[in-house]
Design an enzyme around this catalytic site. Structure first.
Site, PDB file in Angstrom:
ATOM      1  N   THR A 195       0.818  -1.219   0.000  1.00 57.53           N
ATOM      2  CA  THR A 195       0.000   0.000   0.000  1.00 57.53           C
ATOM      3  C   THR A 195       0.848   1.265   0.000  1.00 57.53           C
ATOM      4  OG1 THR A 195      -1.910   1.060   1.062  1.00 57.53           O
ATOM      5  CG2 THR A 195      -0.207   0.215   2.506  1.00 57.53           C
ATOM      6  N   VAL A 219       0.771  -1.224  -6.366  1.00 50.09           N
ATOM      7  CA  VAL A 219       1.225   0.153  -6.226  1.00 50.09           C
ATOM      8  C   VAL A 219       0.351   0.816  -5.164  1.00 50.09           C
ATOM      9  CG1 VAL A 219       2.180   0.421  -8.542  1.00 50.09           C
ATOM     10  CG2 VAL A 219      -0.239   0.919  -8.147  1.00 50.09           C
ATOM     11  N   ASP A 220       0.746   1.996  -4.779  1.00 54.36           N
ATOM     12  CA  ASP A 220       0.146   2.747  -3.680  1.00 54.36           C
ATOM     13  C   ASP A 220      -1.382   2.731  -3.661  1.00 54.36           C
ATOM     14  OD1 ASP A 220      -0.383   4.531  -1.668  1.00 54.36           O
ATOM     15  OD2 ASP A 220       0.715   6.201  -2.550  1.00 54.36           O
ATOM     16  N   GLY A 221      -1.947   2.335  -2.500  1.00 59.38           N
ATOM     17  CA  GLY A 221      -3.398   2.332  -2.346  1.00 59.38           C
ATOM     18  C   GLY A 221      -3.994   3.719  -2.381  1.00 59.38           C
TER      19      GLY A 221
END
Length: 381
Positions: A195, A219-221
């Site tokens: 996250t 990839v980034d939440g």
């Protein structure tokens, strides 16, 4: 006559027992922590004040946030904090208090977000070292006996989103799914790593479930759920296995912690043009504020059950923790925009804790004991 008296007493006891089951159930309490930034300064200040107030109002110097919340969710640095506050130390208690969690992240911030100098030279922009973050997260979520914690090893249900590049869709990690099948159980440090994999700062992160049957290229939440509150509320509303008494938002109490706005008017050029990074910041802020407005509308009948703590954006420069609590709170309006409240963020947390403590500790079991299996999805997830 004696028989009538005995019959009356029996029916009286039966009636009392039946009425005890008809008493209003406690509201389910949700704590949600936004992503954003590398330190989570707003959420850090709020969490320390939250736990301090819980201890003050209960008179218990050892009380912790997990004692009074039934569900904790987070994205990015918010997910790291959420996991630290809910990871089970093996005795049913969290590994970290709020103050310990914030201190650990502060002391290890340079290791969590260590600049990869070689990558920075090659790509002409700052990149962080994934290996350095991996090492710190592994240290965080390992018990003293060497046990590596997984999603199942939490004191309370945990929910963490990321975005899966394999399926081009959000992927939400939850203790409920992990408890149902090893195919949805992941090591906790990997969940936090997934996250936090912000594009352009970290490479996408590949992870697999405990049994290896489910994989995610994350990839980034924050790209899809920087404010995970709506996901947490929806999860509770539909998770009848863990929350059978919940029928609607009237059965919930929600505390949502922002991490300050990512962007401002200063990031827009004099000609009105925005850089790519500014556009990303605007999107992240827009997603968070949209969720806040939607939830504000859902709880409009009783706004005391939904409290959002966020920097109001009126200050200048980098904020300190004490400044966050002294700032006046803001609240979303039904048809757009915000209003500045007379209460400070610190006051609002104190009022929320008053109601939190009045309803008593959570009665949700600290650890899952479910044996039902969850069928894999068609795409292999």
């Amino acid at each position: 006559m004696e028989q009538s008296k005995a019959t009356f007493e029996i029916f009286t006891k039966l009636e009392q027992k039946w009425l005890s089951h008809c008493e209003p159930t406690k509201k389910i309490r949700i704590l949600s922590i936004d992503g954003g930034g590398t330190t989570g300064i707003v959420a850090a200040a709020a969490l320390i004040h939250l736990e301090d107030q819980i201890r003050l109002k209960t008179g218990d110097p050892y009380a912790q946030i997990a004692d009074f919340f039934d569900m904790i969710s987070g994205t990015g640095v918010g997910a790291i904090l959420a996991a630290m506050l809910s990871a089970d130390d093996g005795t049913g208690h969290p590994l970290f208090t709020a103050r310990e969690a914030v201190k650990f992240i502060t002391l290890n911030n340079s290791r969590l977000f260590r600049v990869n100098k070689l990558a920075g030279v090659l790509h002409r922009r700052k990149k962080f070292s994934g290996k350095s973050m991996d090492k710190v997260l592994k240290e965080m979520f390992r018990r003293e006996d060497g046990t590596v914690l997984t999603l199942k090893d939490t004191c309370k249900p945990l929910l963490v989103p990321c975005f899966d590049l394999n399926s081009s869709a959000p992927f939400v990690f939850s203790r409920a799914d992990a408890s149902g099948s090893p195919s949805f159980n992941f090591e906790l440090w990997k969940v936090c790593r997934a996250t936090s994999a912000t594009p352009s700062l970290f490479k996408p992160f590949q992870l697999s479930s405990i049994d290896g049957k489910t994989s995610c290229y994350a990839v980034d939440g924050g790209l899809v759920m920087n404010n995970p509150t709506a996901a947490a509320v929806t999860h509770v509303l539909h998770n009848k296995r863990d929350f059978p008494s919940v029928n609607g938002v009237e059965d919930l109490m929600v505390l949502s912690l922002g991490n300050g706005p990512s962007c401002g008017r200063s990031k827009v050029g004099s000609n009105g043009e925005c850089s790519t990074s500014s556009v990303v910041d605007i999107v992240l802020d827009g997603v968070s504020e949209t969720v806040d407005q939607m939830l504000g509308n859902a709880f409009c009948w009783n706004r005391t059950d939904y409290v959002r703590i966020q920097a109001n954006g009126l200050g200048s420069g980098r904020m300190r923790m004490e400044e966050v609590l002294k700032e006046r709170g803001v609240e979303s309006l039904p048809f757009g925009g915000k209003r500045l409240l007379t209460e400070t963020n610190g006051n609002r947390i104190e009022s929320f804790v008053q109601r939190l403590v009045a309803s008593g500790k959570t009665s949700l079991p600290p650890s899952p004991c479910k044996e039902s299996a969850v069928s894999p999805l068609a795409n292999g997830r």
